[in-house]
Design a protein around this motif. Structure first.
Motif, short mmCIF file in Angstrom:
data_model
loop_
_atom_site.label_atom_id
_atom_site.label_comp_id
_atom_site.label_asym_id
_atom_site.label_seq_id
_atom_site.Cartn_x
_atom_site.Cartn_y
_atom_site.Cartn_z
N ASP A 109 0.85 -1.25 -0.12
CA ASP A 109 -0.05 0.03 0.01
C ASP A 109 0.66 1.34 0.10
O ASP A 109 0.26 2.41 -0.47
CB ASP A 109 -0.97 0.08 1.13
N TYR A 110 2.12 1.23 0.48
CA TYR A 110 2.98 2.27 0.43
C TYR A 110 3.82 2.54 -0.99
O TYR A 110 4.31 3.60 -1.04
CB TYR A 110 4.12 2.11 1.56
N LEU A 111 3.54 1.72 -2.04
CA LEU A 111 3.95 1.72 -3.32
C LEU A 111 3.14 2.87 -3.83
O LEU A 111 2.15 3.00 -3.79
CB LEU A 111 4.08 0.46 -3.94
N LYS A 112 3.87 3.49 -4.84
CA LYS A 112 3.39 4.37 -5.79
C LYS A 112 3.75 4.48 -7.32
O LYS A 112 4.57 3.75 -7.55
CB LYS A 112 3.76 5.80 -5.32
N GLY A 113 2.82 5.02 -8.13
CA GLY A 113 2.81 4.93 -9.50
C GLY A 113 3.49 3.69 -10.16
O GLY A 113 2.89 2.71 -10.11
N LEU A 114 4.42 3.72 -10.88
CA LEU A 114 5.11 2.67 -11.39
C LEU A 114 5.37 1.34 -10.63
O LEU A 114 4.91 0.53 -11.37
CB LEU A 114 6.28 3.05 -12.35
N LYS A 115 5.81 1.80 -9.67
CA LYS A 115 6.28 0.45 -8.80
C LYS A 115 4.97 -0.31 -8.36
O LYS A 115 4.84 -1.60 -8.46
CB LYS A 115 6.82 0.81 -7.33
N LYS A 116 3.96 0.32 -8.04
CA LYS A 116 2.56 -0.22 -7.81
C LYS A 116 2.07 -1.10 -9.13
O LYS A 116 1.37 -1.91 -8.87
CB LYS A 116 1.59 0.88 -7.33
N ARG A 117 2.03 -0.30 -10.07
CA ARG A 117 1.42 -0.98 -11.39
C ARG A 117 2.49 -2.35 -11.83
O ARG A 117 1.88 -3.22 -12.24
CB ARG A 117 1.64 -0.08 -12.39
N MET A 118 3.65 -2.35 -11.31
CA MET A 118 4.50 -3.29 -11.87
C MET A 118 4.22 -4.58 -10.93
O MET A 118 4.46 -5.52 -11.46
CB MET A 118 5.84 -2.95 -11.53
N VAL A 119 3.85 -4.47 -9.79
CA VAL A 119 3.34 -5.60 -9.12
C VAL A 119 2.00 -6.12 -9.30
O VAL A 119 1.71 -7.42 -8.68
CB VAL A 119 3.67 -5.32 -7.49
N GLN A 120 1.19 -5.18 -10.08
CA GLN A 120 -0.31 -5.75 -10.05
C GLN A 120 -0.37 -7.14 -10.53
O GLN A 120 -1.24 -8.10 -9.99
CB GLN A 120 -1.13 -4.84 -10.95
N SER A 121 0.30 -7.67 -11.62
CA SER A 121 -0.09 -9.05 -12.17
C SER A 121 0.51 -10.17 -11.24
O SER A 121 -0.11 -11.07 -11.06
CB SER A 121 0.65 -9.10 -13.62
N LYS A 122 1.52 -9.72 -10.59
CA LYS A 122 1.98 -10.56 -9.72
C LYS A 122 0.96 -11.02 -8.46
O LYS A 122 0.67 -12.03 -7.81
CB LYS A 122 3.36 -10.29 -8.91
N LEU A 123 0.27 -9.99 -8.05
CA LEU A 123 -0.65 -9.97 -6.85
C LEU A 123 -1.84 -10.63 -7.37
O LEU A 123 -2.28 -11.59 -6.43
CB LEU A 123 -1.12 -8.32 -6.34
N VAL A 124 -2.26 -10.46 -8.77
CA VAL A 124 -3.29 -11.44 -9.13
C VAL A 124 -2.85 -12.92 -9.04
O VAL A 124 -3.65 -13.81 -8.67
CB VAL A 124 -3.81 -11.00 -10.35
N ASP A 125 -1.66 -13.25 -9.45
CA ASP A 125 -1.11 -14.67 -9.53
C ASP A 125 -1.03 -15.16 -8.06
O ASP A 125 -1.50 -16.28 -7.88
CB ASP A 125 0.22 -14.73 -9.97
N ILE A 126 -0.65 -14.12 -6.96
CA ILE A 126 -0.66 -14.78 -5.79
C ILE A 126 -2.09 -14.98 -5.25
O ILE A 126 -2.30 -16.20 -4.64
CB ILE A 126 -0.03 -13.84 -4.85
N SER A 127 -3.00 -14.19 -5.45
CA SER A 127 -4.17 -14.53 -5.15
C SER A 127 -4.89 -15.79 -5.72
O SER A 127 -5.82 -16.35 -5.16
CB SER A 127 -5.27 -13.31 -5.07
N LYS A 128 -4.45 -16.03 -6.82
CA LYS A 128 -4.89 -17.29 -7.36
C LYS A 128 -4.19 -18.50 -7.06
O LYS A 128 -4.48 -19.75 -7.41
CB LYS A 128 -4.94 -17.20 -9.07
#
Length: 184
Positions: free
Chosen positions: A151-170
């Motif tokens: 939640d502390y990540l901003k901008g590009l760094k936050k967007r870069m982890v989005q697909s990994k987060l989806v994979d983790i939740s699956k």
């Protein structure tokens, strides 16, 4: 008992945890949390990470330090903690989380804090922590507030982890410990 760790995407990780009533017998749960944390090779574990929405976490900051460090780590339980103050220089350190495996990020936090909490015997304490121990406490305390390190990540760094987060939740992430995935 070793609990499965709740993975990113489970709503409990985004909820504020409830206070524990003084005198409740949680000794077995505390031991189970230490066992779960140790089994996952973690340095901290908050109750929401094992699907329990209560204000409790355990840490073992001794694992983050070596002999040359001046600071001494601690292995301790914190019940109904309240951060009274955070101060000192802000510094960056790469954090990870058992609920968000395979993602690490540089997070900036103050170097010191004063914390009020109950120990496992329901003794009220007020104590100052610094360095790595303070960082582990801040990270676990955030879990009780429904805040994740990402939640502390901003901008590009936050967007870069989005697909990994989806994979983790699956459940599409390898771990050496049992997890519960919200989208699996």
């Amino acid at each position: 008992m070793i609990y499965p760790i709740v993975a990113f995407g489970n709503p409990i990780l985004k909820k504020e945890a409830e206070e524990i009533h003084e005198g409740e017998n949680i000794n077995e749960l505390i031991q189970d949390m230490f066992n779960t944390m140790d089994n996952a090779s973690g340095v901290g574990l908050a109750a929401p990470q094992i699907n329990k929405g209560i204000r409790l976490f355990v840490i073992d900051s001794t694992l983050m330090l070596d002999e040359k460090d001046e600071e001494k780590g601690i292995r301790r339980v914190f019940i109904n903690p309240i951060i009274l103050d955070e101060y000192g220089d802000n510094y960056s350190f790469e954090e990870g989380c058992l609920s968000i495996p395979d993602i690490r990020a540089e997070i900036i936090r103050p170097e010191k804090l004063t914390l009020e909490y109950f120990d496992e015997n329901w003794n009220l304490k007020e104590e100052e922590f610094s360095g790595m121990t303070a960082r582990v406490i801040q990270h676990e305390y955030d879990h009780l507030e429904g805040i994740l390190f990402i939640d502390y990540l901003k901008g590009l760094k936050k967007r870069m982890v989005q697909s990994k987060l989806v994979d983790i939740s699956k459940g599409k992430v390898p771990t050496d410990y049992r997890m519960v995935y919200p989208l699996k």
